[in-house]
Design an enzyme around this catalytic site. Structure first.
Site, PDB file in Angstrom:
ATOM      1  N   HIS A 149      22.756  -9.954  32.819  1.00 46.47           N
ATOM      2  CA  HIS A 149      21.799 -10.210  31.725  1.00 46.47           C
ATOM      3  C   HIS A 149      20.382  -9.740  32.047  1.00 46.47           C
ATOM      4  O   HIS A 149      19.445 -10.062  31.321  1.00 46.47           O
ATOM      5  CB  HIS A 149      21.782 -11.703  31.381  1.00 46.47           C
ATOM      6  CG  HIS A 149      23.089 -12.210  30.843  1.00 46.47           C
ATOM      7  ND1 HIS A 149      23.734 -11.610  29.771  1.00 46.47           N
ATOM      8  CD2 HIS A 149      23.874 -13.251  31.223  1.00 46.47           C
ATOM      9  CE1 HIS A 149      24.869 -12.264  29.529  1.00 46.47           C
ATOM     10  NE2 HIS A 149      24.982 -13.259  30.404  1.00 46.47           N
TER      11      HIS A 149
ATOM     12  N   HIS B 166      27.526 -15.969  38.715  1.00 44.84           N
ATOM     13  CA  HIS B 166      27.920 -15.424  37.405  1.00 44.84           C
ATOM     14  C   HIS B 166      28.904 -16.295  36.635  1.00 44.84           C
ATOM     15  O   HIS B 166      28.761 -16.412  35.424  1.00 44.84           O
ATOM     16  CB  HIS B 166      28.473 -13.995  37.497  1.00 44.84           C
ATOM     17  CG  HIS B 166      29.010 -13.465  36.203  1.00 44.84           C
ATOM     18  ND1 HIS B 166      28.201 -13.174  35.129  1.00 44.84           N
ATOM     19  CD2 HIS B 166      30.287 -13.200  35.799  1.00 44.84           C
ATOM     20  CE1 HIS B 166      28.965 -12.736  34.119  1.00 44.84           C
ATOM     21  NE2 HIS B 166      30.219 -12.747  34.497  1.00 44.84           N
TER      22      HIS B 166
HETATM   23 FE   LIG Z   1      24.800 -16.426  34.773  1.00 43.19          FE
HETATM   24 FE   LIG Z   2      26.082 -13.152  34.867  1.00 41.48          FE
END
Ligand SMILES: [Fe+2]
Ligand SMILES: [Fe+2]
Length: 259
Positions: A68, A175
């Site tokens: 992101h 993540h």
């Molecule tokens: Fe994340």
């Molecule tokens: Fe991520």
């Protein structure tokens, strides 16, 4: 050298949890280096200069990111100019930001590297040859190396631990936002955990309000996602690193926090 590593800080609740929890964590763990994944810091997706400042003010020495990274365009110049914030090193070299930095901690030069998995995530280069090349270039420049491996699949994350065992102090997974129970020091001396988890609300679905996530899954229609804000936790890991640049131990950190 004591490393405190904290998993994906999600939105304002995550930033508030981090700020609230750091004084106790500092007293208890006495970290020499604090690394925080901030890829979800701004509104649950991406990072801005303001939210990064908040994470640094809470006590982070280095911020790592992930898939992101580029959500907020206004952060791009900051990613280029601020040496303490990292995006995955296996993104295209011409992209804003940089993939590693060298921090001073307990008299050691500690290289912190952000690396992304390639399975179910978009990268320019496979993380395996990419990290090999970077480690080669760091020879003589770092006394210890810490890798935030931002990846989706448990198999790829376990494999990266074995790939780097004996060559770096720690390979810490981020993540998925879900902590795994496999923290250990591998035989070659590398601390590894598949995922440290996230910092923010456990009342939602990996950070999103659960009724919205459920509506999206039930209806298969676009749904606006807001950041969940109940049942707040900080998740991460503490790693003790010896003078040889290898790990002596890894402790998982999972603490409920009331900001
Ligand atoms: Fe994340
Ligand atoms: Fe991520």
């Amino acid at each position: 050298m004591r490393l405190l590593f904290i998993g994906d800080v999600v939105g304002r609740p995550g930033r508030e949890v981090l700020a609230a929890a750091m004084p106790d964590l500092r007293a208890e763990r006495m970290p020499d280096l604090v690394v925080v994944n901030g890829e979800n810091a701004a509104g649950g997706v991406g990072v801005t200069e303001e939210t990064a400042d908040e994470i640094f003010s809470a006590g982070a020495d280095v911020i790592t990111l992930g898939n992101h990274t580029y959500r907020h365009r206004e952060v791009y110049p900051y990613l280029d100019s601020e040496q303490r914030i990292l995006r995955p090193m296996n993104f295209p070299a011409s992209n804003p930001g940089h993939g590693h930095t060298i921090a001073e901690a307990a008299g050691m030069r500690v290289a912190v590297i952000n690396l992304s998995g390639q399975m179910h995530l978009q990268v320019e280069r496979s993380p395996f040859p990419a990290i090999d090349e970077l480690l080669e270039s760091l020879t003589g420049a770092a006394d210890a190396i810490v890798v935030d491996f931002h990846a989706e699949l448990t198999s790829e994350k376990v494999a990266m631990g074995w790939h780097l065992d004996g060559r770096v102090a720690a390979v810490l997974g981020t993540h998925t936002h879900v902590p795994t129970a496999d923290g250990r020091v591998l035989p070659g001396g590398t601390a590894h955990i598949t995922d440290v988890g996230m910092t923010g609300s456990r009342a939602g679905v990996i950070g999103v309000r659960r009724e919205q996530a459920l509506e999206a899954l039930r209806t298969q229609m676009p749904v606006r996602f807001d950041t969940a804000d109940q049942d707040l936790w900080l998740m991460g890991a503490a790693v003790e690193v010896g003078d040889d640049g290898l790990a002596r131990g890894i402790d998982q950190i999972l603490v409920p926090v009331s900001p």
